[in-house]
Design an enzyme around this catalytic site. Structure first.
Site, mmCIF file in Angstrom:
data_model
loop_
_atom_site.group_PDB
_atom_site.id
_atom_site.type_symbol
_atom_site.label_atom_id
_atom_site.label_comp_id
_atom_site.label_asym_id
_atom_site.label_seq_id
_atom_site.Cartn_x
_atom_site.Cartn_y
_atom_site.Cartn_z
ATOM 1 N N GLU A 132 -8.909 -3.656 -11.252
ATOM 2 C CA GLU A 132 -8.323 -4.568 -10.461
ATOM 3 C C GLU A 132 -9.212 -5.757 -10.299
ATOM 4 O OE1 GLU A 132 -6.539 -2.856 -6.648
ATOM 5 O OE2 GLU A 132 -7.550 -4.295 -5.492
ATOM 6 N N HIS A 142 1.723 5.059 5.828
ATOM 7 C CA HIS A 142 1.267 3.859 5.003
ATOM 8 C C HIS A 142 2.723 3.046 4.493
ATOM 9 C CE1 HIS A 142 -0.923 1.897 1.995
ATOM 10 N NE2 HIS A 142 -0.203 2.269 1.177
ATOM 11 N N HIS A 154 -2.440 -2.230 6.040
ATOM 12 C CA HIS A 154 -3.743 -1.589 6.227
ATOM 13 C C HIS A 154 -4.199 -1.980 7.543
ATOM 14 C CE1 HIS A 154 -4.904 -0.613 1.767
ATOM 15 N NE2 HIS A 154 -3.821 0.037 2.289
ATOM 16 N N ASN A 172 -0.999 -4.928 -4.360
ATOM 17 C CA ASN A 172 -1.716 -4.736 -2.992
ATOM 18 C C ASN A 172 -0.607 -5.555 -2.107
ATOM 19 O OD1 ASN A 172 -3.692 -3.313 -3.732
ATOM 20 N ND2 ASN A 172 -4.892 -5.194 -4.127
ATOM 21 N N HIS A 216 -0.072 -4.965 1.454
ATOM 22 C CA HIS A 216 -1.114 -4.100 2.020
ATOM 23 C C HIS A 216 -2.045 -4.611 3.078
ATOM 24 C CE1 HIS A 216 0.888 -1.563 -1.146
ATOM 25 N NE2 HIS A 216 0.033 -0.601 -0.888
ATOM 26 N N ARG A 237 -20.484 14.702 -10.842
ATOM 27 C CA ARG A 237 -20.132 13.521 -11.830
ATOM 28 C C ARG A 237 -18.745 13.329 -12.265
ATOM 29 N NH1 ARG A 237 -25.741 13.868 -13.082
ATOM 30 N NH2 ARG A 237 -26.978 13.010 -11.423
ATOM 31 N N ARG A 256 -3.955 -6.320 -11.313
ATOM 32 C CA ARG A 256 -3.645 -4.900 -10.494
ATOM 33 C C ARG A 256 -3.590 -5.307 -9.120
ATOM 34 N NH1 ARG A 256 -6.010 1.144 -11.338
ATOM 35 N NH2 ARG A 256 -4.738 1.919 -9.655
ATOM 36 N N LYS A 305 3.810 0.252 -13.074
ATOM 37 C CA LYS A 305 2.556 0.575 -12.950
ATOM 38 C C LYS A 305 1.605 0.955 -14.091
ATOM 39 C CE LYS A 305 -0.744 2.358 -9.588
ATOM 40 N NZ LYS A 305 -1.018 3.181 -8.298
ATOM 41 N N GLU A 361 7.440 1.333 -1.256
ATOM 42 C CA GLU A 361 6.679 1.291 -2.214
ATOM 43 C C GLU A 361 7.575 0.701 -3.582
ATOM 44 O OE1 GLU A 361 3.420 0.663 -2.497
ATOM 45 O OE2 GLU A 361 2.387 2.098 -1.106
ATOM 46 N N LYS A 393 -6.633 5.252 -8.756
ATOM 47 C CA LYS A 393 -7.527 4.947 -7.717
ATOM 48 C C LYS A 393 -7.442 6.220 -6.612
ATOM 49 C CE LYS A 393 -6.545 0.003 -6.497
ATOM 50 N NZ LYS A 393 -5.908 -0.729 -5.432
HETATM 51 N N1 LIG Z 1 -4.406 5.858 -4.862
HETATM 52 C C1 LIG Z 1 -3.342 5.006 -4.826
HETATM 53 O O1 LIG Z 1 -3.126 4.202 -5.769
HETATM 54 C C2 LIG Z 1 -2.702 5.074 -3.636
HETATM 55 C C3 LIG Z 1 -1.371 4.054 -3.623
HETATM 56 C C4 LIG Z 1 -0.483 4.046 -2.500
HETATM 57 C C5 LIG Z 1 -1.000 4.899 -1.565
HETATM 58 N N2 LIG Z 1 -2.015 5.715 -1.441
HETATM 59 C C6 LIG Z 1 -2.345 6.518 -0.228
HETATM 60 O O2 LIG Z 1 -1.442 7.310 -0.192
HETATM 61 C C7 LIG Z 1 -1.433 7.847 1.181
HETATM 62 C C8 LIG Z 1 0.155 8.147 1.757
HETATM 63 O O3 LIG Z 1 0.696 9.259 0.822
HETATM 64 P P1 LIG Z 1 2.062 9.666 1.380
HETATM 65 O O4 LIG Z 1 2.749 8.536 1.938
HETATM 66 O O5 LIG Z 1 2.360 10.588 0.403
HETATM 67 O O6 LIG Z 1 1.403 10.672 2.650
HETATM 68 P P2 LIG Z 1 1.164 12.090 2.972
HETATM 69 O O7 LIG Z 1 0.425 12.729 1.790
HETATM 70 O O8 LIG Z 1 0.384 11.949 4.297
HETATM 71 O O9 LIG Z 1 2.439 12.838 3.046
HETATM 72 C C9 LIG Z 1 3.344 12.538 3.861
HETATM 73 C C10 LIG Z 1 3.599 13.797 4.658
HETATM 74 O O10 LIG Z 1 4.727 14.690 3.912
HETATM 75 C C11 LIG Z 1 4.432 15.913 3.771
HETATM 76 N N3 LIG Z 1 4.984 16.438 2.427
HETATM 77 C C12 LIG Z 1 4.083 16.223 1.339
HETATM 78 N N4 LIG Z 1 5.062 16.689 0.293
HETATM 79 C C13 LIG Z 1 6.210 17.356 0.925
HETATM 80 C C14 LIG Z 1 7.378 17.849 0.271
HETATM 81 N N5 LIG Z 1 7.533 17.796 -1.079
HETATM 82 N N6 LIG Z 1 7.937 18.539 1.362
HETATM 83 C C15 LIG Z 1 7.986 18.242 2.563
HETATM 84 N N7 LIG Z 1 6.669 17.743 3.145
HETATM 85 C C16 LIG Z 1 5.995 17.237 2.273
HETATM 86 C C17 LIG Z 1 2.737 15.913 3.942
HETATM 87 O O11 LIG Z 1 2.268 17.118 4.373
HETATM 88 C C18 LIG Z 1 2.621 14.724 5.040
HETATM 89 O O12 LIG Z 1 2.953 15.418 6.190
HETATM 90 C C19 LIG Z 1 -2.252 6.789 2.033
HETATM 91 O O13 LIG Z 1 -3.515 7.156 2.323
HETATM 92 C C20 LIG Z 1 -2.371 5.725 0.981
HETATM 93 O O14 LIG Z 1 -3.710 5.137 1.266
HETATM 94 C C21 LIG Z 1 -2.794 5.568 -2.458
#
Ligand SMILES: NC(=O)c1ccc[n+]([C@@H]2O[C@H](COP(=O)([O-])OP(=O)(O)OC[C@H]3O[C@@H](n4cnc5c(N)ncnc54)[C@H](O)[C@@H]3O)[C@@H](O)[C@H]2O)c1
Length: 352
Positions: A228, A255, A243, A236, A239, A119, A232, A218, A183, A141
């Site tokens: 949200e 993404h 999505h 989106n 998005h 938890r 907040r 943010k 972003e 999130k």
């Molecule tokens: N929680 C939130 O508020 C929030 C906000 C925006 C996006 N997201 C989520 O984030 C995700 C996308 O994140 P992302 O774009 O970081 O994708 P990701 O985590 O898949 O990373 C993208 C790629 O980069 C590689 N990588 C990461 N760091 C590296 C580095 N320093 N050097 C070389 N390679 C590296 C990873 O292995 C991967 O292949 C989605 O699932 C999205 O829904 C969440």
């Protein structure tokens, strides 16, 4: 540089270059504990896993590491359960810590596991992508995807600390760097026109400053509306359609690229609905183009609208969407499900 987030948890985001080897002492100070579980993917582990592990060990932690295959397709319930089992087998207790070392996929998955295991266990974010640095590592999130849609199961769970080492971004592939640029452009559009203008200077040439500004925007939004209920939702922007694109092509479009396409679609629709000016639309399209991001999608309006219906932003028979009014200012608008196809059609490039 330090930025403090005041939400249900108060925590510090430390931004700097070359600070990963100080992670152990920062984590010790922020959360204490005996065991640190590093959660990371198979791209990031060989690059930065050992630097983090060594720093944690030097600060008295027993270190265990959970590595999963990189990519959005790993952000599912199977990986989630396997991670929980790993934490249980390694006998982590509530006062131990999960350290998410990676992009948004790692952070979302590790954060949801940290929220659920016993938890709630201590949790630190160490973003390694630009997107994670400016967005997913801050604000609490966490989620995984279901076959029915993206991020459909998760929790609001703030980290206890965020350590943001901009030097880790130097190894990103250019297209992954551009995901973060999408972003960053979003922040300019929803909250700061001067910042949007400043993106005429390449983000790579003002990296730390640009990241810090996004984190500040943010932080302010999360402080006002952590769960949200209102403001907040502005985050989106782009998005809902984004999505839908991700879902339609089985997460082959990343993404950030999907969000860029979503922002272009919704801004084009906003212009054609009389909500924003043509110059606002042109500025967005030019900026996305400058960062080699998509300006639309080949999916049809009816396909996109159908995929949008499993979006979390759906509220009964309407979907809350974010439309720009001008650069730096957006509005929330409920779009009845029956009108969705028409609105999206207005946003497609070939719309008349
Ligand atoms: N929680 C939130 O508020 C929030 C906000 C925006 C996006 N997201 C989520 O984030 C995700 C996308 O994140 P992302 O774009 O970081 O994708 P990701 O985590 O898949 O990373 C993208 C790629 O980069 C590689 N990588 C990461 N760091 C590296 C580095 N320093 N050097 C070389 N390679 C590296 C990873 O292995 C991967 O292949 C989605 O699932 C999205 O829904 C969440």
């Amino acid at each position: 540089m330090k930025i403090t987030v005041c939400a249900s948890k108060i925590y510090t985001i430390t931004i700097g270059s070359g600070i990963l080897d100080q992670a152990g002492s920062m984590i010790r100070e922020a959360v204490g504990g005996q065991t640190a579980a590093i959660v990371t993917d198979d791209n990031v582990a060989p690059l930065y896993g050992e630097i983090l592990a060594a720093s944690l060990r030097q600060n008295g932690y027993r270190v265990v590491q959970y590595v999963f295959p990189h990519g959005e397709r790993s952000k599912n319930t199977e990986t989630f359960v396997s991670l929980l089992q790993f934490l249980a087998e390694e006998k982590l207790t509530r006062t131990d810590v999960v350290a998410a070392l990676g992009g948004g996929v790692v952070g979302d998955l590790a954060g949801f596991a940290a929220a659920s295991y016993m938890r709630g266990i201590r949790f630190v974010q160490i973003p390694t992508t630009l997107l994670a640095a400016v967005d997913s590592s801050v604000g609490g999130k966490t989620a995984v995807n279901l076959a029915a849609g993206k991020n459909l199961v998760g929790a609001f769970y703030q980290p206890d600390a965020v350590l943001l080492d901009v030097s880790l971004l130097s190894t990103l592939k250019p297209e992954v760097f551009r995901d973060g640029c999408a972003e960053i452009i979003k922040y300019g559009m929803i909250g700061d026109s001067a910042f949007f203008q400043s993106l005429e200077t390449p983000i790579a040439a003002q990296l730390e400053k640009a990241i810090a500004r996004c984190v500040e925007i943010k932080r302010d939004i999360v402080a006002e509306d952590e769960y949200e209920q209102g403001a907040r939702k502005l985050l989106n922007f782009g998005h809902t359609v984004g999505h839908a694109i991700e879902r339609l092509d089985g997460y082959k479009t990343s993404h950030g690229h999907a969000v860029a396409a979503g922002m272009a679609v919704v801004t084009r629709a906003a212009f054609r609905m009389g909500l924003c000016s043509e110059s606002c639309l042109r500025a967005l399209i030019e900026t996305l183009g400058r960062y080699q991001l998509p300006l639309g999608t080949a999916y049809r309006a009816d396909e996109l609208a159908r995929a949008c219906l499993s979006d979390k932003k759906r509220d009964g028979n309407a979907l809350t969407m974010v439309f720009p009014l001008q650069i730096g200012r957006c509005m929330l608008k409920k779009v009845p499900v029956d009108d969705l196809v028409g609105v999206i059609r207005l946003g497609l490039e070939d719309a008349v």
